[in-house]
Write a protein that holds these residues in place. Structure first.
Motif, PDB file in Angstrom:
ATOM      1  N   ALA A 113       0.797  -1.138   0.063  1.00  0.00           N
ATOM      2  CA  ALA A 113      -0.025  -0.038  -0.156  1.00  0.00           C
ATOM      3  C   ALA A 113       0.874   1.199   0.025  1.00  0.00           C
ATOM      4  N   GLY A 114       1.921   1.034   0.631  1.00  0.00           N
ATOM      5  CA  GLY A 114       2.814   2.305   0.631  1.00  0.00           C
ATOM      6  C   GLY A 114       3.272   2.870  -0.754  1.00  0.00           C
ATOM      7  N   PHE A 120       0.741   7.512  -6.613  1.00  0.00           N
ATOM      8  CA  PHE A 120      -0.510   8.520  -6.468  1.00  0.00           C
ATOM      9  C   PHE A 120       0.121   9.818  -6.310  1.00  0.00           C
ATOM     10  N   GLN A 121       1.169   9.674  -5.230  1.00  0.00           N
ATOM     11  CA  GLN A 121       1.483  11.069  -4.569  1.00  0.00           C
ATOM     12  C   GLN A 121       2.534  11.689  -5.717  1.00  0.00           C
ATOM     13  N   ARG A 122       3.280  10.926  -6.254  1.00  0.00           N
ATOM     14  CA  ARG A 122       3.990  11.347  -7.330  1.00  0.00           C
ATOM     15  C   ARG A 122       3.248  12.112  -8.589  1.00  0.00           C
ATOM     16  N   PHE A 155      -8.227  13.907  -7.725  1.00  0.00           N
ATOM     17  CA  PHE A 155      -7.794  13.068  -6.699  1.00  0.00           C
ATOM     18  C   PHE A 155      -7.753  14.124  -5.476  1.00  0.00           C
ATOM     19  N   GLN A 156      -7.902  13.441  -4.351  1.00  0.00           N
ATOM     20  CA  GLN A 156      -7.793  14.242  -3.115  1.00  0.00           C
ATOM     21  C   GLN A 156      -6.661  13.683  -1.929  1.00  0.00           C
ATOM     22  N   GLY A 157      -6.757  12.200  -2.077  1.00  0.00           N
ATOM     23  CA  GLY A 157      -5.626  11.654  -1.067  1.00  0.00           C
ATOM     24  C   GLY A 157      -5.592   9.914  -1.325  1.00  0.00           C
ATOM     25  N   CYS A 158      -4.469   9.659  -0.534  1.00  0.00           N
ATOM     26  CA  CYS A 158      -4.070   8.012  -0.560  1.00  0.00           C
ATOM     27  C   CYS A 158      -3.649   7.668   0.911  1.00  0.00           C
ATOM     28  N   ALA A 166      -4.841  -0.404   0.431  1.00  0.00           N
ATOM     29  CA  ALA A 166      -4.769   0.992  -0.128  1.00  0.00           C
ATOM     30  C   ALA A 166      -5.913   1.721  -0.231  1.00  0.00           C
ATOM     31  N   VAL A 167      -6.350   3.158   0.290  1.00  0.00           N
ATOM     32  CA  VAL A 167      -7.402   3.736   0.181  1.00  0.00           C
ATOM     33  C   VAL A 167      -7.491   5.238  -0.557  1.00  0.00           C
ATOM     34  N   VAL A 168      -8.014   5.036  -1.547  1.00  0.00           N
ATOM     35  CA  VAL A 168      -7.846   6.214  -2.354  1.00  0.00           C
ATOM     36  C   VAL A 168      -9.115   7.306  -2.336  1.00  0.00           C
TER      37      VAL A 168
END
Length: 551
Positions: A113-114, A120-122, A155-158, A166-168
């Motif tokens: 999940a990390g 996603f953050q990238r 997109f808001q966060g992960c 993993a929660v998107v």
């Protein structure tokens, strides 16, 4: 049967071991080794699919990398891949993915999940050149803006509550989630490799970009093949089987892409045995290829060719009656029969009938020259002159013969009294730029679906008022964009389907920003040595199932 074996005790479990070993031996035997050589029509831009938008790059990275979801082979339907299952909240804004365990990236980094959130953050935190539409095209088209907040983002966060989950979080519901995560641009890449080789180190240089060592030499995914080399001088890309792959191992030991821009040369190389397969054979060659014993596989049509209207420079085209007259003037049945490959269909809407929201009762435009002349007369446009653009130096899946298609349609227009000024330019040498900058009155364009949702077709075409159709100046341009956004954001599938049907009806009766022409199934051809290739309607073939016999 499996449930009975599991509950029958240790003795039966031990007795089953020889069968399991035999199965393992069969699996290893199927991994035959050898090389599958594919004749590619062009060179890849790079090997980091997030920054790519070209099919030749995606054809390669699709073998290296996987997403949380993938496409079921031979279809446009989404199935589990690195995520084994998922669910979402009723409002469609929070998605929980349950990840496959024991998966590693090619560099040995754990997929967890990390790693999902790092990807996603990238994507979300791109800056500078990374925010250029030419680089982050698929992010901008599907997610919108970036973390700087200059433009709204889907997109808001992960979150990674544990390694297997993993929660998107999204800012709104969308019909295209999670399907869009099957796109090559959103496949999972090793955070370790991206950090080590500075994946985000991209910068503009004149009209092009300079990419990182990661994008040029070290792409790292979880897929059944791993990257070996790119020899630009000889035009070859080499991949090797990933023997640590979590699923069934690839049947060949190596995949080689030979870059052969000329379609005739690709055909000759197949005949000589120098390559094993190539894409988009000329429809005129299909009979000869089959007679030579080659396997011509015709995909299911999942695309659209259309004749677009730009209303900016020609006031007559702002009159719906004129656009309808042009639609009636076109003999699409003859066009499909004479100029398109076998299996092509006349298009009544802007996507195939396998996509949700298809409305069987839209307004139709059969070939009717008399009706076309009548509408032109009513609009005071009987002496209409149009600049009709068509592209050179290109073959597209939906447009195999641009000049032949142009000639047929131009003759249809002349037969109802329309004067046609032909304008031809190379696809990447002015054509697409001129179309996007509203210089064409009429133009030929199309689209191969990325995934199976209405938004990927009509949302892409008309979801934002643009110069291409000059809908920004149309009284209905923003109204159409608002309708498309509302439909895409509707979480109830039944209600959403009805909304898209209503939009399709209005597109063909009230708006008509373009005329749908045809759905064309592109072919892919292999030598008789090749087995196991599954054609994809998305032109998204995966080569792990391919074997090649050299006997």
């Amino acid at each position: 049967m499996r449930r009975r074996v599991l509950t029958a005790g240790i003795a039966l479990a031990l007795a089953a071991l020889p069968t399991a070993c035999a199965q393992s031996q069969r699996d290893n035997a199927e991994a035959q080794g050898g090389t599958f050589t594919f004749g590619a029509a062009g060179a890849p831009d790079l090997f980091d699919p997030f920054y790519a938008s070209d099919g030749e790059t995606f054809r390669i990275t699709r073998q290296l990398m996987e997403g949380l979801v993938g496409f079921k082979p031979g279809t446009a339907d989404v199935e589990p891949r690195l995520a084994q299952s998922w669910q979402h909240t009723p409002d469609g804004r929070t998605w929980t993915f349950h990840l496959r365990q024991g998966v590693k990236f090619h560099d040995g980094t754990d997929f967890d999940a990390g790693a999902v959130c790092a990807n996603f953050q990238r994507w979300y935190h791109q800056t500078g050149a990374g925010q250029n539409n030419a680089l982050s095209y698929y992010w901008i088209e599907n997610f919108g803006g970036f973390a700087d907040g200059k433009q709204p983002s889907l997109f808001q966060g992960c979150d990674a509550p544990d390694p297997a989950t993993a929660v998107v979080h999204l800012t709104r519901s969308t019909s295209k989630f999670p399907d869009l995560l099957a796109l090559p641009s959103f496949t999972m890449q090793s955070p370790t490799a991206m950090d080590r080789y500075r994946a985000d180190d991209v910068r503009a240089q004149g009209d092009s970009f300079v990419y990182s060592d990661y994008a040029r030499q070290h792409p790292t995914g979880t897929g059944p093949f791993r990257f070996v080399s790119y020899d630009e001088g000889n035009g070859t890309v080499k991949l090797a089987r990933n023997d640590q792959y979590w699923g069934p191992k690839a049947k060949v030991g190596e995949v080689v892409f030979r870059i052969i821009p000329d379609e005739t040369v690709r055909k000759q190389e197949l005949e000589a045995g120098s390559i094993d397969a190539y894409d988009y054979p000329n429809p005129a060659d299909l009979k000869a290829l089959r007679e030579a014993g080659d396997d011509v596989r015709v995909r299911q049509p999942f695309n659209i060719l259309y004749l677009g209207f730009t209303q900016k420079n020609n006031p007559a085209l702002r009159d719906l009656r004129v656009r309808q007259a042009i639609a009636y003037a076109l003999d699409r049945q003859t066009l499909v029969r004479a100029n398109m490959p076998e299996g092509s269909q006349v298009a009544d809407e802007f996507y195939p009938n396998t996509v949700d929201g298809y409305a069987p009762d839209v307004r139709k435009y059969p070939h009717d020259p008399q009706r076309a002349r009548q509408l032109l007369a009513e609009a005071g446009a009987s002496n209409l002159t149009v600049n009709f653009y068509w592209p050179t130096d290109v073959t597209r899946p939906y447009m195999p013969d641009p000049q032949g298609i142009f000639n047929a349609l131009a003759e249809n227009l002349r037969q109802v009294g329309i004067t046609v000024n032909p304008v031809s330019k190379p696809w990447n040498g002015g054509y697409t730029d001129d179309v996007d900058n509203a210089k064409a009155d009429l133009f030929l364009l199309g689209w191969t679906g990325d995934y199976n949702t209405p938004d990927n077709f009509i949302g892409t075409f008309f979801g934002t008022p643009t110069n291409r159709f000059y809908t920004a100046a149309s009284p209905w341009g923003q109204q159409l964009a608002d309708q498309l956004r509302a439909a895409d954001s509707e979480p109830d599938a039944t209600k959403r389907d009805g909304m898209y049907q209503d939009i399709n009806r209005q597109l063909l009766s009230d708006y008509l920003p373009a005329v749908p022409l045809s759905h064309s199934p592109p072919a892919i051809v292999t030598s008789p040595r090749v087995k196991g290739l599954v054609p994809s309607p998305l032109t998204a073939e995966e080569f792990a199932s391919v074997s090649v016999s050299r006997k």
